[in-house]
Design a protein around this motif. Sequence first.
Motif: not given
Length: 308
Positions: A143-154
């Motif tokens: 719902x935020x204007x610019x959501x924070x993004x994080x990546x996770x390797x499997x």
Amino acid sequence: MKPPANFGKGALEYDQKNRRQNMQALFALVVLLVAGIIGFTWRKSTHPAEPSSYSPDKITILKKWDMPQYLKEISGLTYIDEQRLACVQDEAGTIFIYNIEKNTVEKEIHFGEPGDYEGLTLAGKTAWVLRADGLLFEVKDIHAKQPAVKEYRTHLTVKENCEGLCYDKSRGRLLVAVKDQDPNSTSYKGIYEFDLSSYTMAKEPVIKINLEDEIFANAKGKKKKGITFKPTGITIHPVTQDLYITDGPGSRLLVTDKTGTIKKLFQLDRKIFTQPEGITFSERGELFISNEGVKGSGNILKVSIEPK
């Protein structure tokens, strides 16, 4: 006057001939009946009936939403609320918020570069996106204007071709299903757990779909290897906790209990379910399935399954 000696001979010969013909016809009928019984018995023994779990239940389309052209390759799908569903498509690093009351995309959330994005789920306000090579994207607060993004390797890779993703609220984890060959075995397709407390994935699957189950071998009465089952979407029923797993290439829907024990396999109509990719439930148990467009546009279907 005395009748001739041969009086009635023709009639008698006719009667005897008629009787012989009737006997021959009766004999032929008996032969046909016996042959039919033998054939039926042979067919029954060599062509067993479809297992009852290969479900003939009635599947009804309650509503259909055709997607715009840029969502022709719609893949992952997840429920937000009574008015909105979220989806991704194969090539764009974008989450599309679709308003099912207004029949329009009302918001786009960019989270990554172009790639093969297949799975999508929602854990609270946080969206999770699965790329085919096993990479997970955490998109905080949609719902935020610019959501924070994080990546996770499997440990999963493009070789496994990961497509199914859902949130298991009861255990605080994500479930990831591989579409192609499992890295550990050819006899099952694994569903892997991504722990949301440690942000790690175990290398052993927590659920195994048994590809040697007779339900795959006897689908539609044809001998098919279970390896052809290719999970493209996965979700959990909010009431029963059963797993619902789509097979896009096969236009099928598999239902298992929460441990992976197979309960039913639905063969979907390919004319309607052209390539079922995404699947999700509302909080009330309403079922939604997204289909990638093959000849036409992609779509989202609201589906009802009625027991026979």
